[in-house]
Design an enzyme around this catalytic site. Sequence first.
Site, PDB file in Angstrom:
ATOM      1  N   HIS A  89      73.075  29.028  22.271  1.00 17.69           N
ATOM      2  CA  HIS A  89      74.141  29.977  21.935  1.00 17.69           C
ATOM      3  C   HIS A  89      75.460  29.255  21.667  1.00 17.69           C
ATOM      4  O   HIS A  89      75.670  28.114  22.099  1.00 17.69           O
ATOM      5  CB  HIS A  89      74.316  31.006  23.053  1.00 17.69           C
ATOM      6  CG  HIS A  89      74.741  30.396  24.359  1.00 17.69           C
ATOM      7  ND1 HIS A  89      76.017  29.956  24.605  1.00 17.69           N
ATOM      8  CD2 HIS A  89      74.036  30.150  25.490  1.00 17.69           C
ATOM      9  CE1 HIS A  89      76.103  29.466  25.823  1.00 17.69           C
ATOM     10  NE2 HIS A  89      74.898  29.572  26.384  1.00 17.69           N
TER      11      HIS A  89
ATOM     12  N   GLU B   2      68.485  31.981  30.814  1.00 24.81           N
ATOM     13  CA  GLU B   2      68.868  30.686  31.386  1.00 24.81           C
ATOM     14  C   GLU B   2      68.315  30.539  32.796  1.00 24.81           C
ATOM     15  O   GLU B   2      68.059  31.533  33.494  1.00 24.81           O
ATOM     16  CB  GLU B   2      70.398  30.560  31.404  1.00 24.81           C
ATOM     17  CG  GLU B   2      70.957  29.256  31.952  1.00 24.81           C
ATOM     18  CD  GLU B   2      70.514  28.008  31.204  1.00 24.81           C
ATOM     19  OE1 GLU B   2      69.314  27.669  31.248  1.00 24.81           O
ATOM     20  OE2 GLU B   2      71.373  27.345  30.588  1.00 24.81           O
TER      21      GLU B   2
END
Length: 185
Positions: A9, A78
């Site tokens: 990202h 994550e």
Amino acid sequence: MTELYLVRHGETAWSKSGQHTSVTDLDLTDHGVEEAKALRQKLDPADFGLVLSSPRLRARRTAELAGFTPEVDENLAEWSYGDYEGMTSHQIREQVPGWRIWTHPLPGGETRTQVIDRLTKVVQRVQDSGVERAICFSHGHASRVLALCWLGIDIARGQSFPLATGAVCVLGQEKESPAIIRWNA
């Protein structure tokens, strides 16, 4: 074998400051938005038969700003940092000298085994998809673990694969062996 593109990202306030961010759902900074938009020059959504994203806003927004409509896959989230959420590595090392995510426990967070199991499911999903190219929008540590699972390398080696925000990596095959085709492009 399917080629797998990994995209970290774009920048967030915490990725910029070095704070560990797993479940905290931060948006992109202005610079992160620009990183995500710049991906349009590198990636064409029509080239991908499978488009997946972490459920976190920063990954989904990166995908959308890059021109993709991803399917959310919870396994791309994550690594859960538990009690270390929001802390920098320096702050953690003040409490636990020599701490590395790759080799030390995360109190209240995921174990190495849990992360490997979760991201191995993504590898299997991509390999079973039958598509020529797949793309995953995810995070720094999760993407590195995914790459190491693809390669069959112990995740303790993750520190050897730094990953910048907005970076693109390509995993594939060299003859009969899983390989890194591009890293941090």
